[in-house]
Design a protein around this motif. Structure first.
Motif, mmCIF file in Angstrom:
data_model
loop_
_atom_site.group_PDB
_atom_site.id
_atom_site.type_symbol
_atom_site.label_atom_id
_atom_site.label_comp_id
_atom_site.label_asym_id
_atom_site.label_seq_id
_atom_site.Cartn_x
_atom_site.Cartn_y
_atom_site.Cartn_z
ATOM 1 N N TYR A 1 94.812 -43.267 46.114
ATOM 2 C CA TYR A 1 93.593 -43.169 45.324
ATOM 3 C C TYR A 1 93.493 -44.305 44.316
ATOM 4 O O TYR A 1 94.459 -44.656 43.635
ATOM 5 N N GLU A 2 92.284 -44.867 44.212
ATOM 6 C CA GLU A 2 91.942 -45.859 43.198
ATOM 7 C C GLU A 2 90.574 -45.485 42.635
ATOM 8 O O GLU A 2 89.715 -44.984 43.360
ATOM 9 N N GLY A 3 90.368 -45.736 41.354
ATOM 10 C CA GLY A 3 89.144 -45.343 40.695
ATOM 11 C C GLY A 3 87.997 -46.306 40.935
ATOM 12 O O GLY A 3 88.188 -47.451 41.349
ATOM 13 N N THR A 4 86.772 -45.825 40.667
ATOM 14 C CA THR A 4 85.571 -46.644 40.801
ATOM 15 C C THR A 4 84.481 -46.090 39.895
ATOM 16 O O THR A 4 84.494 -44.911 39.527
ATOM 17 N N SER A 5 83.514 -46.936 39.558
ATOM 18 C CA SER A 5 82.372 -46.508 38.755
ATOM 19 C C SER A 5 81.201 -46.063 39.633
ATOM 20 O O SER A 5 80.123 -45.767 39.126
ATOM 21 N N LYS A 6 81.423 -45.989 40.944
ATOM 22 C CA LYS A 6 80.370 -45.606 41.881
ATOM 23 C C LYS A 6 80.564 -44.161 42.348
ATOM 24 O O LYS A 6 81.703 -43.716 42.520
#
Length: 204
Positions: free
Chosen positions: A45-50
């Protein structure tokens, strides 16, 4: 839009099912306004602003979670196994774990933030997975709005048989909530004898 990720993929691929990416971060770049990412086998898992839907291509698909996740946008999980005892801060965004989600470790989820105050409501829908704690509010920060709680009755095959939403109100008593929940179960033809367990969350 849909992008595909696989452990055998490459970030120089085009992100299709036949030529998947290797990482979620690369898949995010393909989804300009958010969309769906299909994990073919495993991913980290990696974060995103979408706003993103992460979905397993099969029930054996797995995503490894870090120790902490701080959401920057809405996140929906479907048909996937979560690995790692993660603490998830939704920061007021919609966090949805569908009934097809399972987890190898127990998670902790906060509708609010880790340390800052949140102006607005919180939204959690947890129909799948295992949890140590579920909090509508924040860890150290305050929440000025209400907690939107989604209740569901899930059978042994992870099918959601009924689904309803309750919004908290500081003026209401526990008895009023009990009557409302009992009425909702009755409307959905569910008796208390059919319930083998429940999740209870509260905001202080």
């Amino acid at each position: 839009d849909t992008a595909y990720v696989a452990s055998s993929g490459s970030d120089s691929n085009d992100g299709t099912s036949e030529k998947p990416f290797a990482t979620l971060s690369k898949a995010y770049t393909m989804l300009n306004r958010g969309g769906k990412i299909v994990v073919k086998d495993t991913a980290v898992y990696e974060g995103t602003s979408k706003p993103i839907l992460i979905e397993g291509e099969s029930t054996s698909a797995n995503i490894t979670l870090p120790a902490e996740i701080s959401l920057q946008s809405d996140l929906r999980l479907s048909n996937i196994t979560l690995s790692g005892a993660s603490t998830i801060y939704a920061n007021g965004h919609n966090f949805i774990a569908e009934s097809s989600v399972s987890s190898t470790d127990r998670l902790s989820v906060y509708g609010g933030c880790k340390s800052t105050d949140l102006v607005g409501d919180t939204y959690l829908t947890l129909l799948g997975g295992k949890y140590n704690n579920v909090y509508g509010g924040g860890y150290a920060g305050k929440v000025s709005g209400n907690t939107n709680i989604v209740l569901g009755c899930v059978d042994k095959d992870n099918n959601v048989n009924s689904l309803f939403r309750i919004k908290t109100d500081i003026s209401r008593t526990s008895w009023q909530y009990a009557v409302e929940i009992k009425s909702m179960l009755s409307i959905n033809n569910v008796t208390k004898n059919e319930l083998s367990g429940c999740i209870i969350s509260s905001v202080v």
